[in-house]
Design an enzyme around this catalytic site. Structure first.
Site: not given
Ligand code: GCO
Length: 455
Positions: A172, A360
């Site tokens: 991320e 995720e």
């Protein structure tokens, strides 16, 4: 919609990869043991007011000491893929230079133990814990990070690449540059465009740099990188809100993937991004591209976005879920399963993406232990409803090859400390006792239908 059919593991296909995700600083603890150097999260967590209730990850889940216990529990729960990250300062205490044998030995033990349990290791190279020594030299804002990162990746590839085949370069980048170098709410706590823009460009360069090193030095590597993403809905159908939503989408969903695919930065949608050109050297836009084997997408919620005159640069703001009075998790993120389906679609629309893995997805809710049990119906239905949306994408013929739950055990949730529990397994942080939650038991049974492995 999600309610119309049952969740069925077979619909995901035999080669679908099922797993759990974690990150070094959130679970390992042992922050200064066996020669580990200081990371920006060690430093940030020691600052007053930085973390909820003054908490820190010095012990966290004690995974460093007791990793075998957790990996055995994973095995018992039929989990066959484990995503974890390498703490840069554990293997290179100053970030560059002298490596640390004990740190490397730790990851070798983890990897070997996973393999002996029939669990495939999926390694994230960088999950936010930059060496403090490198931050002191400017961290992600200093172009030298391209060289520092090369050194780190090269060491990881040569130390673990004989057994680790599944890699993710960054976790991320939007979050660690945005929260860490623009808003200052995550480590290293820096703010403003002058930090954010160079950090964005260097992180994007590192995605490709990491990919290239792995490609050259690890035989049969399956190389990915991960992105946070959320469906963006305009607050109204007014032109201004629609434009605001487009800008938010460019910033939150497109900024890091598009340069990799040769599409450049989405400057057309976010004018201020033009200033990033100052940091772009000749050939960078060519060297920034990389042909990843898979892209990891991480989705939790959606955002509703509205025009705002007062927000600098973007003129767009998020209308909070709590204000909209919709169901939320403990993070105050809206529970909105169609978002994961929309993101699978969105990333399927990029020509250059070969494979998608949900690296995720998960939820924090308040958990209570009673009679040694943790009944967590909200997390259970969250996971089931999001998974149904993944199944629906599969049925519609979209590419999606895997799903990792965030996360295995409750852990250190960055600036929020230990308060939001995301685990399938409850952790009593006083005693380090583990209790499988009902969502975890459900996942165990679901995976047990017929065991499969990664490809
Ligand atoms: C993330 C991080 C995780 C978080 C999770 C919940 O990628 O944001 O990988 O570290 O804990 O997303 O906020």
């Amino acid at each position: 919609m999600s309610e119309n059919f049952n969740l069925n593991k077979q619909d995901f296909g035999e080669n679908f990869v099922w797993g759990v995700s974690t990150a070094a600083y959130q679970i390992e603890g042992a922050h200064n043991i066996d020669g580990k150097g200081e990371s920006i999260w060690d430093r940030f967590a020691s600052k007053k007011g930085a973390i909820y209730n003054g908490q820190h990850g010095q012990i966290a889940c004690d995974f460093y000491k007791d990793f075998e216990k957790d990996i055995l529990l994973m095995k018992e729960m039929n989990i066959s893929n484990f995503r974890f990250s390498i703490s840069w300062t554990r293997i290179l205490p100053d970030g560059i230079g002298q490596s640390n044998k004990k740190g490397i030995a730790f990851y070798n033990k983890v990897i070997d133990f996973c393999i002996s349990c029939g669990i495939t290791p999926w390694v994230t190279l960088y999950h936010w814990d930059l060496p403090q020594n490198l931050e002191d030299k400017g961290g992600w804002t200093n172009r030298e990070i391209l060289e520092w990162f090369k050194e780190f990746v090269t060491l990881c590839a040569s130390s673990f690449g004989d057994r680790v085949k599944h890699w993710m370069v960054l976790n991320e980048p939007m979050v660690f540059t945005g929260a860490g170098y623009f808003l200052g709410v995550h480590a290293p706590g820096r703010k403003g465009l002058k930090n954010f823009l160079p950090a964005i460009h260097h992180a994007t360069m590192c995605q490709a740099i990491g990919g290239n090193i792995l490609r050259e030095s690890v035989a049969n590597a399956v190389i990915g990188t991960t992105f946070s993403c959320s469906q963006i809905t305009p607050f109204s159908q007014k032109r201004k809100d629609i434009i605001a939503a487009k800008k938010a989408d460019a910033l939150l969903n497109r900024l890091f993937i598009e340069p990799v695919l040769g599409l450049g930065y989405p400057i057309e949608n976010i004018k201020v991004l033009k200033r990033i050109e100052k940091y772009i050297h000749t050939d960078d836009l060519k060297n920034i591209e990389f042909d990843f084997d898979f892209i990891g997408i991480q989705n939790y919620t959606r955002e509703v976005v509205k025009h705002s005159y007062t927000v600098p640069y973007l003129q767009a703001k998020i209308v909070k879920a709590t204000k909209r009075k919709v169901a939320t998790t403990l993070m105050e993120w809206e529970v909105y399963p169609p978002s994961i389906n929309a993101m699978i679609k969105k990333y399927n629309n990029y020509k250059g993406i070969k494979k998608l893995v949900i690296t995720e997805n998960g939820a924090a809710f308040k958990d209570i232990v009673s009679n040694e049990k943790v009944n967590d119906p909200k997390r259970l239905s969250y996971l089931q409803n999001y998974l149904k949306e993944v199944q629906r994408a599969k049925k519609d013929g979209l590419e999606v090859s895997g799903y990792f739950v965030w996360t295995f055990t409750d852990n250190f949730e960055w600036a929020e400390g230990f308060y939001p529990r995301f685990g399938l397994v409850y952790v009593d942080f006083e005693t380090q006792k583990r209790t499988i939650k009902s969502s975890g038991k459900w996942f165990q049974n679901f995976l047990g239908v017929n065991n499969n492995n990664s490809d």
